[in-house]
Design an enzyme around this catalytic site. Structure first.
Site, PDB file in Angstrom:
ATOM      1  N   HIS A 158     -30.698 -24.724 -23.342  1.00 24.74           N
ATOM      2  CA  HIS A 158     -31.376 -23.584 -22.729  1.00 24.74           C
ATOM      3  C   HIS A 158     -32.874 -23.784 -22.615  1.00 24.74           C
ATOM      4  O   HIS A 158     -33.524 -23.135 -21.810  1.00 24.74           O
ATOM      5  CB  HIS A 158     -31.101 -22.309 -23.538  1.00 24.74           C
ATOM      6  CG  HIS A 158     -29.658 -21.915 -23.550  1.00 24.74           C
ATOM      7  ND1 HIS A 158     -28.952 -21.612 -22.416  1.00 24.74           N
ATOM      8  CD2 HIS A 158     -28.781 -21.771 -24.577  1.00 24.74           C
ATOM      9  CE1 HIS A 158     -27.705 -21.292 -22.735  1.00 24.74           C
ATOM     10  NE2 HIS A 158     -27.575 -21.399 -24.034  1.00 24.74           N
TER      11      HIS A 158
ATOM     12  N   HIS B  13     -41.238 -23.560 -28.059  1.00 29.81           N
ATOM     13  CA  HIS B  13     -40.348 -23.923 -26.968  1.00 29.81           C
ATOM     14  C   HIS B  13     -40.907 -23.362 -25.668  1.00 29.81           C
ATOM     15  O   HIS B  13     -41.883 -22.615 -25.676  1.00 29.81           O
ATOM     16  CB  HIS B  13     -38.930 -23.400 -27.232  1.00 29.81           C
ATOM     17  CG  HIS B  13     -38.861 -21.917 -27.358  1.00 29.81           C
ATOM     18  ND1 HIS B  13     -39.050 -21.254 -28.558  1.00 29.81           N
ATOM     19  CD2 HIS B  13     -38.665 -20.937 -26.434  1.00 29.81           C
ATOM     20  CE1 HIS B  13     -38.961 -19.951 -28.354  1.00 29.81           C
ATOM     21  NE2 HIS B  13     -38.737 -19.729 -27.068  1.00 29.81           N
TER      22      HIS B  13
ATOM     23  N   HIS C 213     -40.455 -21.776 -21.484  1.00 31.53           N
ATOM     24  CA  HIS C 213     -39.707 -21.070 -20.446  1.00 31.53           C
ATOM     25  C   HIS C 213     -40.426 -21.263 -19.124  1.00 31.53           C
ATOM     26  O   HIS C 213     -41.661 -21.305 -19.062  1.00 31.53           O
ATOM     27  CB  HIS C 213     -39.631 -19.569 -20.748  1.00 31.53           C
ATOM     28  CG  HIS C 213     -38.894 -19.232 -21.996  1.00 31.53           C
ATOM     29  ND1 HIS C 213     -37.525 -19.083 -22.041  1.00 31.53           N
ATOM     30  CD2 HIS C 213     -39.343 -19.021 -23.259  1.00 31.53           C
ATOM     31  CE1 HIS C 213     -37.157 -18.777 -23.280  1.00 31.53           C
ATOM     32  NE2 HIS C 213     -38.246 -18.750 -24.041  1.00 31.53           N
TER      33      HIS C 213
ATOM     34  N   HIS D  34     -43.667 -20.507 -26.366  1.00 29.60           N
ATOM     35  CA  HIS D  34     -43.513 -19.510 -27.427  1.00 29.60           C
ATOM     36  C   HIS D  34     -43.574 -20.215 -28.781  1.00 29.60           C
ATOM     37  O   HIS D  34     -42.731 -21.067 -29.078  1.00 29.60           O
ATOM     38  CB  HIS D  34     -42.179 -18.780 -27.294  1.00 29.60           C
ATOM     39  CG  HIS D  34     -42.128 -17.812 -26.150  1.00 29.60           C
ATOM     40  ND1 HIS D  34     -40.940 -17.277 -25.674  1.00 29.60           N
ATOM     41  CD2 HIS D  34     -43.110 -17.272 -25.394  1.00 29.60           C
ATOM     42  CE1 HIS D  34     -41.207 -16.447 -24.673  1.00 29.60           C
ATOM     43  NE2 HIS D  34     -42.510 -16.437 -24.487  1.00 29.60           N
TER      44      HIS D  34
ATOM     45  N   THR E 273     -36.063 -13.172 -26.912  1.00 31.20           N
ATOM     46  CA  THR E 273     -35.768 -13.113 -25.479  1.00 31.20           C
ATOM     47  C   THR E 273     -34.466 -13.824 -25.138  1.00 31.20           C
ATOM     48  O   THR E 273     -34.132 -13.979 -23.966  1.00 31.20           O
ATOM     49  CB  THR E 273     -36.916 -13.721 -24.657  1.00 31.20           C
ATOM     50  OG1 THR E 273     -37.015 -15.125 -24.928  1.00 31.20           O
ATOM     51  CG2 THR E 273     -38.239 -13.025 -24.972  1.00 31.20           C
ATOM     52  N   THR E 274     -33.744 -14.253 -26.137  1.00 25.74           N
ATOM     53  CA  THR E 274     -32.419 -14.851 -25.965  1.00 25.74           C
ATOM     54  C   THR E 274     -31.442 -14.144 -26.899  1.00 25.74           C
ATOM     55  O   THR E 274     -31.855 -13.548 -27.903  1.00 25.74           O
ATOM     56  CB  THR E 274     -32.442 -16.355 -26.296  1.00 25.74           C
ATOM     57  OG1 THR E 274     -32.896 -16.526 -27.652  1.00 25.74           O
ATOM     58  CG2 THR E 274     -33.348 -17.118 -25.358  1.00 25.74           C
TER      59      THR E 274
END
Length: 249
Positions: A88, A113, A115, A132, A199-200
């Site tokens: 992801h 990580h 996005h 993040h 957010t996941t």
């Protein structure tokens, strides 16, 4: 050794894995389609908060309240990372010893990580990417610092990560690689502050969000390399509801 030499390296210790965001490699969720963000709350009972929560992240930062927020004091040094593509995102796990102190709270950095596009919107607009930085305090509470990323100059501090992006499912360590974590941050540490969630999935709430106002840059090539590998991996913005977003003066 590079990831080309060893396509799949040994797993991280259980302690580091448990401290990071929930493992998602075998998770049934995706960002689009019938398993996409609009359906996360239906996929698994453990993900119910994705649909029922009232302090979900990310958000569009529009109206804010100026406040005398405590300064962010980063105690980041050099760290030998493990770079993990969990299917992801690309997540950079770091050893203990790097911390954030803010408002009397002391948070240990676990990982950061990426996005694309940025999950956080400012005045209705996303940036090309966001990093993040996920921290945890002694009480087990998470504090996440979001560093927005614009297209511009190549980012020397992050270059080692983008030079060794692993394929899905791979974990990569590189001999003698040491990231200067402090150099990843922008010079100005003004920020927006609000309560939110992961957010996941499982979209757990109770997360302290700090979104830095000044972005950093990556080159168009660095951004394209991530997008080619991972694709778009941003959850849509969520309702603000009764939350107040504070902005440092």
């Amino acid at each position: 050794m590079t990831h080309a030499a060893r396509p799949l390296l040994a797993a991280l210790t259980a302690a580091v894995l448990s401290a990071a965001l929930p493992a998602v490699a075998a998770s049934p969720w995706e960002y689009t389609g019938h398993k996409g963000a609009a359906h996360w709350g239906e996929i698994d009972a453990a993900f119910a908060e994705c649909a029922s929560g009232h302090q979900q992240s990310p958000i569009n930062i529009d109206k804010t309240v100026k406040a005398a927020l405590p300064a962010l004091s980063f105690h980041y040094g050099h760290a030998a990372p493990t770079i993990w593509n969990n299917g992801h995102t690309v997540q950079v796990n770091v050893p203990a010893g790097n911390r954030l102190e803010v408002g009397g709270q002391r948070y240990e950095l676990l990982q950061f990580h990426f996005h694309t596009p940025s999950e956080e919107h400012i005045q209705g607009k996303p940036e090309p990417m966001v990093a993040h930085f996920v921290h945890k305090n002694e009480a087990g509470e998470l504090g996440v610092v979001a560093v927005l990323i614009r297209a511009g100059r190549s980012n020397a501090a992050l270059a080692p990560v983008f030079e060794h992006l692993p394929r899905a499912g791979e974990k990569v360590t590189v001999d003698e690689l040491s990231l200067d974590l402090g150099a990843v941050l922008p010079k100005s540490l003004g920020y927006y502050d609000f309560a939110g969630s992961l957010t996941t999935p499982p979209c757990s709430e109770g997360v302290h969000w700090m979104v830095l106002k000044e972005p950093v840059t990556l080159s168009a090539r660095q951004i394209a390399s991530f997008r080619k590998l991972v694709g778009k991996n941003a959850r849509p913005v969520q309702p603000l509801n009764a939350r107040v977003v504070q902005e440092s003066e």
